[in-house]
Scaffold this motif. Sequence first.
Motif, PDB file in Angstrom:
ATOM      1  N   ARG A   1      -0.651   0.877  46.203  1.00 14.29           N
ATOM      2  CA  ARG A   1      -0.283   0.270  44.912  1.00 14.29           C
ATOM      3  C   ARG A   1      -1.535  -0.108  44.122  1.00 14.29           C
ATOM      4  N   PHE A   2      -2.498  -0.678  44.823  1.00  9.23           N
ATOM      5  CA  PHE A   2      -3.769  -1.045  44.188  1.00  9.23           C
ATOM      6  C   PHE A   2      -4.418   0.202  43.580  1.00  9.23           C
TER       7      PHE A   2
ATOM      8  N   ALA B   1      -3.081   3.050  42.674  1.00 16.05           N
ATOM      9  CA  ALA B   1      -2.313   3.571  41.535  1.00 16.05           C
ATOM     10  C   ALA B   1      -2.589   2.745  40.285  1.00 16.05           C
ATOM     11  N   ALA B   2      -2.617   1.421  40.427  1.00 12.59           N
ATOM     12  CA  ALA B   2      -2.895   0.555  39.275  1.00 12.59           C
ATOM     13  C   ALA B   2      -4.320   0.766  38.774  1.00 12.59           C
ATOM     14  N   GLN B   3      -5.283   0.911  39.699  1.00 13.59           N
ATOM     15  CA  GLN B   3      -6.681   1.134  39.328  1.00 13.59           C
ATOM     16  C   GLN B   3      -6.830   2.450  38.569  1.00 13.59           C
ATOM     17  N   THR B   4      -6.191   3.489  39.050  1.00 13.11           N
ATOM     18  CA  THR B   4      -6.269   4.799  38.405  1.00 13.11           C
ATOM     19  C   THR B   4      -5.687   4.748  36.994  1.00 13.11           C
ATOM     20  N   ALA B   5      -4.530   4.125  36.850  1.00 19.03           N
ATOM     21  CA  ALA B   5      -3.894   4.027  35.530  1.00 19.03           C
ATOM     22  C   ALA B   5      -4.772   3.241  34.557  1.00 19.03           C
ATOM     23  N   ALA B   6      -5.351   2.145  35.027  1.00 19.15           N
ATOM     24  CA  ALA B   6      -6.207   1.329  34.156  1.00 19.15           C
ATOM     25  C   ALA B   6      -7.446   2.113  33.726  1.00 19.15           C
TER      26      ALA B   6
ATOM     27  N   ASN C   1      -6.569   4.740  31.117  1.00 23.52           N
ATOM     28  CA  ASN C   1      -6.323   4.110  29.822  1.00 23.52           C
ATOM     29  C   ASN C   1      -7.639   3.783  29.121  1.00 23.52           C
TER      30      ASN C   1
ATOM     31  N   ARG D   1      -7.472 -11.270  30.556  1.00 19.28           N
ATOM     32  CA  ARG D   1      -6.759 -10.888  31.774  1.00 19.28           C
ATOM     33  C   ARG D   1      -7.285 -11.654  32.986  1.00 19.28           C
TER      34      ARG D   1
ATOM     35  N   SER E   1      -5.041 -14.109  35.269  1.00 24.17           N
ATOM     36  CA  SER E   1      -5.006 -13.931  36.725  1.00 24.17           C
ATOM     37  C   SER E   1      -5.385 -15.222  37.443  1.00 24.17           C
TER      38      SER E   1
END
Length: 181
Positions: free
Chosen positions: A120-121, A123-128, A131, A161, A165
């Motif tokens: 999950r980490f 996937a989120a890192q790749t998407a960020a 972007n 952000r 957090s």
Amino acid sequence: MSEAVDKIRAWTRETEQYTPVEWNRLPEIYLYMDQVLTYMNKQLAPFERSDASSLITSSMINNYVKDGVLPRPEQKKYSREHLAMLTVICLLKQVLSIPDIDMLMKDLLSTESNANMYDRFCAAQTAALQNVCKRVDEAIPEGEAALSRLAIELSIEANARRTASERILSELSATRKENKK
């Protein structure tokens, strides 16, 4: 375009292609410290500010173990779990404190496996990253002034952000402490 813009463009091309190593592709064999450092430095290279900087050292790893953020290695050998956790720690320490990262990882690992948390980490890192690279690519044709404006916008967003957090983690921590009483 200037040499700086060319280097920025090269960075976005490289970073757009970057994906963290998936859980099932992390080394299955145990690694010694020098092997861990070589492996991690290669994996984290796109996140370093320059070729002369390093996001991880043996002292850092030893401190993470001493502080309980990272499990003790087995006979000085590090596992796939260690590599995954080190990846998360090294990338998050740029914006969160080590105690916050520790709390966050323990929370996540209490409800899901190391493999799921890590994937999950990633996937989120790749998407960020994708972007951000898209935004940089869109600013490049407009020149250095547009890139400077984007740099300040990204910095402001990162600060907002990080603040959110930290507030979330602070409130969760305070609630847990209160519930333990």
